[in-house]
Design an enzyme around this catalytic site. Structure first.
Site, short mmCIF file in Angstrom:
data_model
loop_
_atom_site.label_atom_id
_atom_site.label_comp_id
_atom_site.label_asym_id
_atom_site.label_seq_id
_atom_site.Cartn_x
_atom_site.Cartn_y
_atom_site.Cartn_z
N LYS A 9 68.29 -102.04 40.56
CA LYS A 9 67.03 -102.08 41.29
C LYS A 9 66.81 -102.83 42.52
CE LYS A 9 61.98 -102.89 40.62
NZ LYS A 9 61.11 -103.64 40.03
N HIS B 253 64.45 -108.63 44.51
CA HIS B 253 63.46 -108.37 45.15
C HIS B 253 63.43 -109.43 46.23
CE1 HIS B 253 62.70 -106.67 41.07
NE2 HIS B 253 61.67 -106.32 41.47
#
EC number: 4.2.1.10
Length: 225
Positions: free
Chosen positions: A143, A118
Protein backbone atom coordinates in the site's frame (compact mmCIF):
# COMPACT_ATOMS: atom_id res chain seq x y z
CA UNK A 1 -12.00 -2.84 -6.96
CA UNK A 2 -13.05 -3.21 -3.33
CA UNK A 3 -14.28 -0.26 -1.29
CA UNK A 4 -12.65 0.23 2.12
CA UNK A 5 -14.32 2.43 4.72
CA UNK A 6 -12.21 3.60 7.67
CA UNK A 7 -13.76 3.86 11.12
CA UNK A 8 -12.15 6.10 13.72
CA UNK A 9 -13.95 5.82 17.07
CA UNK A 10 -12.34 7.75 19.90
CA UNK A 11 -14.07 5.78 22.67
CA UNK A 12 -15.95 2.57 23.39
CA UNK A 13 -19.21 4.51 23.28
CA UNK A 14 -18.47 5.79 19.79
CA UNK A 15 -17.59 2.28 18.63
CA UNK A 16 -20.84 0.89 20.00
CA UNK A 17 -22.83 3.70 18.37
CA UNK A 18 -21.64 2.93 14.83
CA UNK A 19 -24.65 1.98 12.69
CA UNK A 20 -24.11 -1.00 10.40
CA UNK A 21 -26.75 0.18 7.95
CA UNK A 22 -24.55 3.13 7.01
CA UNK A 23 -21.83 0.83 5.67
CA UNK A 24 -23.93 -0.69 2.90
CA UNK A 25 -21.76 -1.04 -0.18
CA UNK A 26 -18.48 -1.33 1.72
CA UNK A 27 -16.39 -4.46 1.23
CA UNK A 28 -13.74 -3.89 3.89
CA UNK A 29 -13.65 -1.97 7.16
CA UNK A 30 -10.40 -0.36 8.24
CA UNK A 31 -10.27 0.15 11.98
CA UNK A 32 -8.00 3.13 12.64
CA UNK A 33 -7.13 2.25 16.22
CA UNK A 34 -4.79 5.24 16.54
CA UNK A 35 -7.74 7.51 17.37
CA UNK A 36 -7.73 5.82 20.79
CA UNK A 37 -5.04 5.98 23.44
CA UNK A 38 -2.85 2.90 23.62
CA UNK A 39 -4.49 1.62 26.80
CA UNK A 40 -8.00 1.65 25.26
CA UNK A 41 -7.37 -0.29 22.05
CA UNK A 42 -7.84 -3.76 23.56
CA UNK A 43 -10.87 -2.50 25.49
CA UNK A 44 -12.61 -1.27 22.34
CA UNK A 45 -11.53 -4.18 20.11
CA UNK A 46 -14.37 -6.59 21.09
CA UNK A 47 -17.02 -4.05 20.05
CA UNK A 48 -15.35 -3.50 16.67
CA UNK A 49 -14.80 -7.12 15.74
CA UNK A 50 -18.25 -8.21 16.93
CA UNK A 51 -20.12 -5.42 15.15
CA UNK A 52 -18.26 -5.83 11.84
CA UNK A 53 -18.04 -9.62 11.83
CA UNK A 54 -19.67 -9.68 8.39
CA UNK A 55 -16.86 -7.64 6.81
CA UNK A 56 -13.20 -8.13 6.14
CA UNK A 57 -11.30 -5.96 8.62
CA UNK A 58 -7.99 -4.15 8.32
CA UNK A 59 -6.42 -3.42 11.69
CA UNK A 60 -4.41 -0.22 11.45
CA UNK A 61 -2.47 1.77 14.01
CA UNK A 62 -1.40 4.80 12.00
CA UNK A 63 1.26 6.45 14.11
CA UNK A 64 2.49 10.02 14.07
CA UNK A 65 5.50 8.87 12.03
CA UNK A 66 3.19 8.48 9.03
CA UNK A 67 0.51 11.06 9.66
CA UNK A 68 -1.53 9.21 12.29
CA UNK A 69 -2.79 10.15 15.73
CA UNK A 70 -0.77 8.05 18.18
CA UNK A 71 2.88 8.00 19.17
CA UNK A 72 4.30 4.58 20.01
CA UNK A 73 7.71 3.05 20.48
CA UNK A 74 8.59 0.17 18.17
CA UNK A 75 7.99 -2.24 21.04
CA UNK A 76 4.56 -0.83 21.86
CA UNK A 77 3.58 -0.85 18.19
CA UNK A 78 4.49 -4.50 17.64
CA UNK A 79 2.99 -5.63 20.96
CA UNK A 80 -0.38 -4.03 20.21
CA UNK A 81 -0.46 -5.58 16.74
CA UNK A 82 0.40 -9.02 18.09
CA UNK A 83 -2.11 -8.80 20.95
CA UNK A 84 -5.00 -7.87 18.64
CA UNK A 85 -3.94 -10.45 16.05
CA UNK A 86 -3.76 -13.25 18.62
CA UNK A 87 -7.25 -12.61 19.96
CA UNK A 88 -9.24 -11.39 16.95
CA UNK A 89 -7.35 -12.55 13.82
CA UNK A 90 -8.10 -9.52 11.61
CA UNK A 91 -8.13 -10.25 7.90
CA UNK A 92 -5.40 -7.69 7.27
CA UNK A 93 -2.80 -6.01 9.48
CA UNK A 94 -1.29 -2.71 8.41
CA UNK A 95 2.44 -2.36 9.07
CA UNK A 96 4.29 0.92 8.56
CA UNK A 97 7.24 -0.67 6.85
CA UNK A 98 9.70 2.14 6.22
CA UNK A 99 9.37 3.71 9.67
CA UNK A 100 9.41 0.34 11.49
CA UNK A 101 12.06 -1.58 9.56
CA UNK A 102 14.01 -2.41 12.69
CA UNK A 103 11.19 -4.59 14.01
CA UNK A 104 9.90 -5.97 10.72
CA UNK A 105 11.56 -9.32 11.42
CA UNK A 106 9.06 -9.77 14.26
CA UNK A 107 6.23 -9.71 11.71
CA UNK A 108 7.57 -12.37 9.35
CA UNK A 109 5.14 -14.96 10.68
CA UNK A 110 2.12 -12.94 9.51
CA UNK A 111 0.73 -13.81 6.08
CA UNK A 112 -1.87 -11.01 6.09
CA UNK A 113 0.33 -7.93 6.22
CA UNK A 114 -0.44 -4.71 4.42
CA UNK A 115 3.01 -3.18 4.06
CA UNK A 116 2.30 0.52 3.88
CA UNK A 117 4.02 3.79 3.09
CA UNK A 118 2.36 7.18 3.59
CA UNK A 119 3.75 10.56 2.65
CA UNK A 120 1.47 13.54 3.25
CA UNK A 121 4.05 16.02 1.97
CA UNK A 122 5.07 14.86 -1.50
CA UNK A 123 5.41 12.12 -4.08
CA UNK A 124 9.04 11.08 -3.53
CA UNK A 125 11.40 10.81 -6.46
CA UNK A 126 12.40 7.31 -5.36
CA UNK A 127 8.83 6.01 -5.41
CA UNK A 128 9.76 3.16 -7.76
CA UNK A 129 12.46 2.01 -5.35
CA UNK A 130 10.02 2.09 -2.44
CA UNK A 131 7.48 0.04 -4.36
CA UNK A 132 10.17 -2.40 -5.43
CA UNK A 133 11.46 -2.96 -1.90
CA UNK A 134 8.02 -3.70 -0.51
CA UNK A 135 7.01 -5.86 -3.47
CA UNK A 136 10.12 -8.01 -3.08
CA UNK A 137 8.94 -8.93 0.43
CA UNK A 138 5.73 -10.45 -1.05
CA UNK A 139 3.27 -9.28 1.61
CA UNK A 140 -0.47 -9.78 1.25
CA UNK A 141 -0.82 -6.15 0.10
CA UNK A 142 1.57 -3.36 -0.86
CA UNK A 143 0.00 0.00 0.00
CA UNK A 144 1.28 3.44 -0.99
CA UNK A 145 -0.41 6.80 -0.37
CA UNK A 146 1.43 9.94 -1.42
CA UNK A 147 0.68 13.63 -1.89
CA UNK A 148 1.00 15.05 -5.41
CA UNK A 149 2.43 18.46 -6.17
CA UNK A 150 1.26 18.42 -9.79
CA UNK A 151 -0.59 16.33 -12.36
CA UNK A 152 2.56 14.44 -13.34
CA UNK A 153 2.91 13.10 -9.79
CA UNK A 154 -0.55 11.55 -10.10
CA UNK A 155 0.19 10.03 -13.49
CA UNK A 156 3.55 8.70 -12.27
CA UNK A 157 1.92 6.88 -9.37
CA UNK A 158 -0.71 5.35 -11.65
CA UNK A 159 1.89 4.31 -14.23
CA UNK A 160 4.18 2.79 -11.61
CA UNK A 161 1.26 0.85 -10.14
CA UNK A 162 0.30 -0.50 -13.54
CA UNK A 163 3.88 -1.52 -14.27
CA UNK A 164 4.42 -3.29 -10.96
CA UNK A 165 1.09 -5.10 -11.27
CA UNK A 166 1.95 -6.25 -14.80
CA UNK A 167 5.22 -7.78 -13.60
CA UNK A 168 3.76 -9.09 -10.32
CA UNK A 169 0.22 -10.21 -11.20
CA UNK A 170 -0.25 -12.26 -8.02
CA UNK A 171 0.67 -9.36 -5.75
CA UNK A 172 -2.08 -7.07 -4.49
CA UNK A 173 -1.34 -3.35 -4.72
CA UNK A 174 -3.28 -0.49 -3.16
CA UNK A 175 -2.08 2.92 -4.27
CA UNK A 176 -3.50 6.40 -4.18
CA UNK A 177 -2.50 9.97 -4.82
CA UNK A 178 -4.07 12.09 -2.11
CA UNK A 179 -5.93 15.39 -2.10
CA UNK A 180 -8.27 16.81 -4.72
CA UNK A 181 -5.54 16.66 -7.36
CA UNK A 182 -5.06 12.94 -6.85
CA UNK A 183 -8.71 11.95 -6.66
CA UNK A 184 -8.64 10.34 -10.10
CA UNK A 185 -6.23 7.71 -8.80
CA UNK A 186 -8.89 6.61 -6.30
CA UNK A 187 -11.36 5.96 -9.11
CA UNK A 188 -9.11 4.18 -11.61
CA UNK A 189 -8.02 1.20 -9.53
CA UNK A 190 -9.27 -1.42 -11.96
CA UNK A 191 -7.43 0.30 -14.80
CA UNK A 192 -4.03 0.52 -13.12
CA UNK A 193 -4.13 -2.57 -10.90
CA UNK A 194 -4.95 -1.09 -7.50
CA UNK A 195 -7.20 -3.52 -5.61
CA UNK A 196 -8.85 -1.18 -3.09
CA UNK A 197 -10.14 2.35 -2.89
CA UNK A 198 -10.94 4.18 0.33
CA UNK A 199 -14.26 5.94 0.90
CA UNK A 200 -15.57 7.94 3.83
CA UNK A 201 -18.74 8.31 5.86
CA UNK A 202 -18.71 11.51 7.94
CA UNK A 203 -15.01 12.16 8.36
CA UNK A 204 -12.17 11.36 5.99
CA UNK A 205 -9.05 9.56 7.20
CA UNK A 206 -6.96 11.02 4.37
CA UNK A 207 -7.27 13.98 1.99
CA UNK A 208 -9.27 13.37 -1.17
CA UNK A 209 -11.42 10.47 -0.04
CA UNK A 210 -14.76 10.18 -1.83
CA UNK A 211 -17.97 9.63 0.14
CA UNK A 212 -19.11 6.00 0.32
CA UNK A 213 -22.44 6.61 -1.43
CA UNK A 214 -20.69 8.43 -4.28
CA UNK A 215 -18.03 5.74 -4.60
CA UNK A 216 -20.68 3.03 -4.80
CA UNK A 217 -22.39 4.88 -7.63
CA UNK A 218 -19.09 5.43 -9.43
CA UNK A 219 -18.20 1.75 -9.14
CA UNK A 220 -21.63 0.78 -10.45
CA UNK A 221 -21.16 3.01 -13.50
CA UNK A 222 -17.62 1.77 -14.14
CA UNK A 223 -18.66 -1.89 -13.80
CA UNK A 224 -21.67 -1.57 -16.11
CA UNK A 225 -21.53 -3.26 -19.51
Amino acid sequence: MKIVVPIMPTSLEEAQALELSRFEGADIIEWRADFLDKHSILTVAPAIFEKFAGFEIVFTIRTTREGGKIELTDGEYVTLIKDVAAIYSPDYIDFEYFTRKEVFDQMLGFSNLVLSYHNFEETPENLMELLSEMTNLTPRVVKVAVMPKNEQDVLDLMNFTRGFKAFNPEQEFVTMSMGKLGRLSRLAGDLVGSSWTFASLDNTSAPGQVALADMCRIREVLDAD
